[in-house]
Motif scaffolding. Structure first.
Motif, short mmCIF file in Angstrom:
data_model
loop_
_atom_site.label_atom_id
_atom_site.label_comp_id
_atom_site.label_asym_id
_atom_site.label_seq_id
_atom_site.Cartn_x
_atom_site.Cartn_y
_atom_site.Cartn_z
N MET A 145 56.94 39.82 7.24
CA MET A 145 57.78 40.58 6.33
C MET A 145 57.02 41.76 5.73
SD MET A 145 60.84 39.47 6.36
CE MET A 145 61.48 40.30 4.92
N LYS A 146 55.75 41.58 5.43
CA LYS A 146 54.95 42.70 4.90
C LYS A 146 54.88 43.82 5.95
CE LYS A 146 51.82 44.89 2.36
NZ LYS A 146 50.48 44.34 2.13
N ARG A 147 54.66 43.45 7.22
CA ARG A 147 54.60 44.46 8.27
C ARG A 147 55.95 45.17 8.43
NH1 ARG A 147 52.40 41.42 11.58
NH2 ARG A 147 54.17 40.75 12.86
N LEU A 148 57.02 44.41 8.32
CA LEU A 148 58.37 44.99 8.42
C LEU A 148 58.60 45.98 7.28
CD1 LEU A 148 61.04 44.72 10.07
CD2 LEU A 148 61.79 43.08 8.34
N CYS A 149 58.16 45.61 6.08
CA CYS A 149 58.32 46.50 4.93
C CYS A 149 57.54 47.79 5.11
CB CYS A 149 57.86 45.79 3.66
SG CYS A 149 58.95 44.49 3.08
N MET A 150 56.29 47.67 5.56
CA MET A 150 55.42 48.83 5.64
C MET A 150 55.72 49.74 6.82
SD MET A 150 53.97 48.16 2.89
CE MET A 150 53.00 49.66 2.83
N ILE B 99 76.89 40.35 3.64
CA ILE B 99 76.34 40.14 4.98
C ILE B 99 77.46 40.02 6.01
CG2 ILE B 99 75.12 38.47 6.45
CD1 ILE B 99 73.25 37.91 4.12
N LYS B 100 78.50 39.27 5.68
CA LYS B 100 79.63 39.11 6.61
C LYS B 100 80.34 40.43 6.86
CE LYS B 100 80.55 34.23 5.63
NZ LYS B 100 81.47 33.24 5.00
N GLU B 101 80.45 41.28 5.82
CA GLU B 101 81.06 42.59 6.01
C GLU B 101 80.21 43.46 6.93
OE1 GLU B 101 81.52 43.99 2.05
OE2 GLU B 101 83.24 42.71 1.60
N TYR B 102 78.90 43.38 6.78
CA TYR B 102 78.01 44.12 7.69
C TYR B 102 78.16 43.60 9.12
CZ TYR B 102 75.23 47.13 4.64
OH TYR B 102 74.80 48.15 3.82
N GLU B 103 78.25 42.30 9.27
CA GLU B 103 78.41 41.73 10.62
C GLU B 103 79.74 42.14 11.25
OE1 GLU B 103 75.73 37.65 10.25
OE2 GLU B 103 77.81 37.62 9.58
N THR C 100 66.85 42.27 12.83
CA THR C 100 65.78 41.29 13.03
C THR C 100 66.35 39.88 13.07
OG1 THR C 100 64.30 42.76 11.80
CG2 THR C 100 63.55 40.51 12.16
N TYR C 101 67.34 39.60 12.23
CA TYR C 101 68.00 38.29 12.17
C TYR C 101 68.66 37.95 13.51
CZ TYR C 101 71.76 35.01 10.84
OH TYR C 101 72.64 33.95 10.78
N ARG C 102 69.23 38.98 14.18
CA ARG C 102 69.95 38.74 15.44
C ARG C 102 69.04 38.81 16.66
NH1 ARG C 102 73.92 42.15 12.72
NH2 ARG C 102 72.93 43.96 13.68
N ASP C 103 67.84 39.35 16.51
CA ASP C 103 66.95 39.58 17.66
C ASP C 103 66.35 38.26 18.14
OD1 ASP C 103 65.18 40.43 19.55
OD2 ASP C 103 63.94 41.64 18.19
N PRO C 104 66.72 37.79 19.36
CA PRO C 104 66.18 36.51 19.85
C PRO C 104 64.69 36.59 20.17
CG PRO C 104 67.46 37.59 21.56
CD PRO C 104 67.64 38.42 20.33
N THR D 172 66.17 33.71 8.37
CA THR D 172 67.34 32.94 7.98
C THR D 172 68.16 33.77 6.99
OG1 THR D 172 66.32 31.90 6.05
CG2 THR D 172 65.97 30.82 8.19
N ARG D 173 69.39 33.37 6.80
CA ARG D 173 70.24 34.09 5.85
C ARG D 173 69.69 33.94 4.43
NH1 ARG D 173 74.97 35.20 8.95
NH2 ARG D 173 76.39 35.73 7.24
N ASP D 174 69.15 32.77 4.12
CA ASP D 174 68.57 32.58 2.79
C ASP D 174 67.38 33.51 2.57
OD1 ASP D 174 70.39 30.74 1.96
OD2 ASP D 174 69.05 29.00 2.05
N GLN D 175 66.59 33.74 3.61
CA GLN D 175 65.45 34.65 3.47
C GLN D 175 65.91 36.08 3.22
OE1 GLN D 175 63.51 33.63 7.17
NE2 GLN D 175 62.00 32.30 6.14
#
Length: 507
Positions: free
Chosen positions: A130-135, A255-259, A278-282, A289-292
């Motif tokens: 997540m830090k790498r994703l942010c930066m 989130i559902k509206e974005y989906e 990232t959530y959808r990328d296998p 997770t959605r909670d994250q």
């Protein structure tokens, strides 16, 4: 051959005696563990009796007596407190990996998003991802540049609203307006497809985050760290869980509206777009997770809204308390920018006194006075043995008020950060100098420092350029309790117009 029983017992005795001697000799050579000094503690309460509602100041006073690394107990929780720059450097640079995790100085057992936190996540695969994703994607320079129009638009809204108050002769609650400014910016950067259509969505999110923070604040130290911390005596934990569930429901809806809109073309991706990709990328290194995702937005808003807003309020208060410094800043802006256009982000590099004002505000009223760390492995600091799992508090407030480093440390002196004038002009916001840690340092430093700096400079610059703020210097200044540096009372003033922001050129 017959075995002599007496010889057998003699040999066994020799073996046991030799083993005992070996262990006694070995233990005598081993140095006893050295623990940092600690004040006398009371049973059950620990050091509650030595601490005031202004926790950083209390710890600073104790450090003068017990040294730059001491041990403190708050109820059932124990902490090591580092209070000088040299000790902070050992923790945040020399042994950064050993102290790269954070402990939770809050009621984590009431958090419905179990193990979904990013800001407080242990140092490991998820946090590093997540830090790498942010930066690289969320808060990288190019992404911040793309959000320029959002920052500009929201800043203009605030300035126009103050101009309207000026025209009507009405007072203005500057605290509310600056909090709305930072909240709306972050909401639009994070979820522009929803929060750009109207202010209602951003306002609703802000109210839910405020409810969550207020419910958490109602939990006393005793309820968080005391022996009955898992017993919800006053129902504050239940209210916190209810507030979090409301936030969870709203973000799930977004989130559902974005989906549902994922097939629509978008000129630019906001933070939600990037996280859902990232959530959808296998093939992603980490399957979010959605909670994250939900907790990431909660972290973002809690960490980025009130701290930035409070820092801007403190800057205005200090400038109004020191009219000659306000005059000096205004003259710099008038000279560098003029009276035909509004100060903008590209002007900041040519406004050294504005930069000095921001730095001095962050030093004097640091938004994060206590930095939290957790020791990941046994190590040594200042000659003391630190066990894995030990909770560490780095008192950035004490470090940035150290009279050994700062002349007149409790005074507002922006000139100390001016090249050719002060000795501290070289200090930057990213925590490379351990005497100046407004946003922390090391791996767990604040990831939003670049955004916060941009917002503070342009908003403060625009307010000073366009208005005189009368009455704010008479505000009863009171800090909220705990370890925050926020202001408890609203900053109410009468804006008197100097330049009309509605007719100024933006660029």
């Amino acid at each position: 051959m017959a075995v002599d029983v007496g010889d057998s017992f003699f040999l066994l005795f020799i073996f046991l005696f030799s083993t005992l001697i070996f262990f006694i000799f070995h233990l005598s050579k081993k140095k006893p563990a050295r623990s940092p000094p600690s004040p006398l503690a009371l049973p059950i309460l620990g050091h509650f009796h030595l601490l005031s509602s202004a926790l950083p100041k209390s710890l600073e006073a104790l450090a003068r007596r017990y040294g730059p690394l001491m041990q403190i107990s708050i109820g059932s929780s124990r902490f090591l407190v580092a209070s000088d720059a040299d000790t902070a450097q050992q923790i945040l640079r020399a042994q950064d990996v050993e102290f790269a995790s954070k402990f939770v100085f809050a009621p984590s057992h009431h958090n419905i998003f179990k193990e979904a936190e990013f800001v407080n996540a242990p140092y490991g695969t998820y946090w590093k991802f997540m830090k790498r994703l942010c930066m690289t994607k969320l808060f990288a320079g190019p992404q911040l540049d793309r959000f320029y129009h959002i920052r500009e638009d929201e800043t203009m809204k605030v300035l126009r609203s103050l101009w309207k108050c000026h025209q009507l002769g009405e007072p203005c609650d500057l605290s509310t307006k600056l909090t709305a400014l930072t909240n709306n910016m972050l909401c639009r950067m994070a979820m522009s497809k929803r929060c750009s259509k109207s202010d209602d969505q951003a306002h609703e999110i802000r109210e839910m985050v405020r409810d969550t923070m207020m419910c958490g604040a109602r939990l006393s130290f005793a309820e968080v760290h005391g022996p009955l911390k898992h017993v919800d005596l006053f129902g504050n934990g239940k209210r916190l869980r209810t507030a979090l569930r409301r936030f969870d429901g709203l973000i799930e809806q977004i989130i559902k509206e974005y989906e549902d809109d994922c097939g629509e073309a978008s000129e630019e991706k906001d933070v939600m777009d990037i996280l859902l990709e990232t959530y959808r990328d296998p093939n992603a290194e980490i399957r979010l997770t959605r909670d994250q995702i939900k907790h990431f937005f909660l972290d973002l808003l809690i960490a980025g809204v009130d701290t930035t807003s409070a820092s801007m309020q403190w800057a205005i208060i200090e400038l109004l308390k020191h009219p000659h410094k306000l005059k000096k800043l205004r003259e710099e802006i008038d000279t560098a920018v003029g009276s035909t256009r509004l100060v903008n982000e590209s002007d900041v590099a040519n406004l050294p006194y504005l930069q000095a004002v921001v730095k001095e505000t962050l030093r004097l009223h640091t938004p994060g006075p206590l930095l939290r760390r957790k020791c990941n492995s046994d190590c040594e600091i200042n000659g003391y043995d630190i066990k894995a799992g030990t909770n560490i508090l780095i008192n950035a407030y004490a470090i940035m008020h150290d009279p050994g480093t700062w002349k007149d440390p409790d005074e507002f002196i922006p000139e100390r950060f001016m090249a050719g004038v002060g000795d501290d002009h070289h200090m930057e916001l990213k925590g490379q100098d351990f005497h100046f840690l407004p946003f922390g340092s090391g791996r767990r430093a604040c990831i939003g420092v670049a955004h916060a700096a941009i917002v503070m400079h342009t908003a403060i610059g625009g307010l000073i350029q366009c208005f005189d703020l009368k009455g704010a210097e008479k505000v009863d200044i009171k800090l909220v309790t705990g370890y925050s540096g926020a202001i408890a009372n609203p900053l109410v003033c009468y804006p008197i117009g100097r330049l009309n922001p509605t007719v100024l050129h933006v660029k």
